[in-house]
Write an enzyme that holds these catalytic residues in place. Structure first.
Site, mmCIF file in Angstrom:
data_model
loop_
_atom_site.group_PDB
_atom_site.id
_atom_site.type_symbol
_atom_site.label_atom_id
_atom_site.label_comp_id
_atom_site.label_asym_id
_atom_site.label_seq_id
_atom_site.Cartn_x
_atom_site.Cartn_y
_atom_site.Cartn_z
ATOM 1 N N SER A 220 0.847 -1.192 0.000
ATOM 2 C CA SER A 220 0.000 0.000 0.000
ATOM 3 C C SER A 220 0.882 1.240 0.000
ATOM 4 C CB SER A 220 -0.907 0.006 1.239
ATOM 5 O OG SER A 220 -1.781 -1.102 1.235
ATOM 6 N N GLY A 222 -0.364 4.428 0.110
ATOM 7 C CA GLY A 222 -1.202 5.544 0.505
ATOM 8 C C GLY A 222 -1.992 6.106 -0.662
ATOM 9 N N ALA A 223 -1.981 7.426 -0.787
ATOM 10 C CA ALA A 223 -2.751 8.089 -1.841
ATOM 11 C C ALA A 223 -2.244 7.772 -3.234
ATOM 12 C CB ALA A 223 -2.729 9.602 -1.616
ATOM 13 N N GLY A 225 -1.516 4.741 -4.463
ATOM 14 C CA GLY A 225 -2.019 3.492 -5.009
ATOM 15 C C GLY A 225 -1.421 2.279 -4.346
ATOM 16 N N GLY A 251 -6.169 0.036 4.820
ATOM 17 C CA GLY A 251 -5.291 -1.040 4.382
ATOM 18 C C GLY A 251 -5.879 -2.412 4.658
ATOM 19 N N ASP A 252 -6.618 -2.532 5.750
ATOM 20 C CA ASP A 252 -7.270 -3.804 6.079
ATOM 21 C C ASP A 252 -8.401 -4.095 5.097
ATOM 22 O OD1 ASP A 252 -5.587 -3.692 8.347
ATOM 23 O OD2 ASP A 252 -7.094 -2.535 9.423
#
Length: 315
Positions: A220, A222-223, A225, A251-252
């Protein structure tokens, strides 16, 4: 069925505030109380998608009883492991501009007998599982190699393991060859011991984590992708997001979306991105339902933008 294991669950209280000012009285504009912990959130997202899930977690005291009640109300089968210590309570402060401040308690220390009961519960509950998702930090009493032991036992029983943890627990578990690991950018940088400034840096780090033992890496960013790197290829996924309301559990939700879609290949990555993008647009740690997803806003490509600078580089 997707079985989740959360060794250090929590009762999460989220308060929405206009702005956080130290030393001042801050009046919340909204509040929520949810069962917490990475694996718990994965189960919540799986259940929200209408799929069967069983959550294995140690529970103790009044907070633990409340966590079990909240999960049961969401249609999640709970396989509790009774422990003497009280389940931890966490607090999240979500500001109007999207900044999130979290206060996480340490949680109870598990005795040797409680640790053995936890392992036995995982074994008995995993018979019908398509995936076992082991997620989150380890409570006191569990050695850093504990996840590695769970991975080894699961593989011996024919189950596939998805692992979302960090630090030494992740490095120890890699030697047992989990089927997929899901680090964020910070955890990925920590695993390889160097900063990440671009998507290309993240891709190289994910490839190194695979070389350490992970069969696939779902990273992951974040913003920016998500990346999926496996023995069949590498893909980059991103989505348009109207407004970020809370990134708690995003993220989960991504990991749940990935496993729901089979846990392999670009289609699973697209599902992960869609679930993560939907989650950040919901309050607190609310998990998205199918109606919240916007598959048309998701783009997945094998043409990875290596030179793209990360919005939040990791130093």
């Amino acid at each position: 069925m997707i079985l989740t294991v959360t060794p250090n669950p929590s009762l999460d209280r989220t308060y929405e505030v206009p702005a956080l000012e130290r030393g001042e009285v801050v009046r919340a504009t909204g509040e929520r109380m949810d069962p917490g912990g990475k694996g718990v959130n994965v189960s919540r997202a799986v259940a929200a998608a209408g799929r069967r899930t069983v959550a294995v977690l140690p529970l103790g005291g009044a907070p633990g009883a409340l966590v079990a009640d909240l999960l049961d109300a969401q249609g999640i089968e709970v396989a509790p492991v009774p422990v003497a210590g009280a389940t931890r309570s966490n607090i999240a402060l979500a500001e109007a501009d999207g900044v999130l401040t979290k206060i996480n308690a340490p949680g109870p220390e598990l005795s040797a007998a409680e640790q053995e009961l936890l392992l036995d519960t995982i074994r008995t509950q995993s018979a019908d599982a398509d995936w076992i998702a082991c997620c989150g930090s380890l409570p006191g009493g569990l050695a850093p190699s504990w996840y590695a032991d769970v991975v080894t036992r699961a593989h011996a029983g024919g189950a596939r393991i998805a692992l979302d943890t960090s630090g030494r627990a992740l490095l120890e578990a890699l030697r047992a060859r989990p089927d997929v690991v899901k680090p964020n950018a910070e955890e990925l940088a920590e695993a390889v011991g160097r900063p990440l400034a671009t998507v290309g840096d993240a891709l190289k780090a994910a490839e190194e984590v695979r070389a350490m033992g992970a069969r696939a890496v779902l990273a992951s960013l974040g913003a920016d992708g998500q990346l999926l790197v496996s023995d069949t290829g590498a893909w980059f996924g991103s989505a348009r997001v109207r407004a970020v309301r809370s990134n708690v559990g995003a993220g989960d939700a991504s990991l749940a979306g990935f496993l729901i879609a089979g846990g392999t290949g670009p289609e699973a990555l697209a599902s992960a991105v869609a679930h993560g993008a939907a989650a950040v647009q919901l309050p607190g740690s609310v998990m998205p339902t199918p109606d919240d997803l916007d598959p048309a806003a998701v783009t997945v490509t094998a043409d990875i933008p290596l030179d793209r600078e990360l919005t939040e580089p990791v130093s």
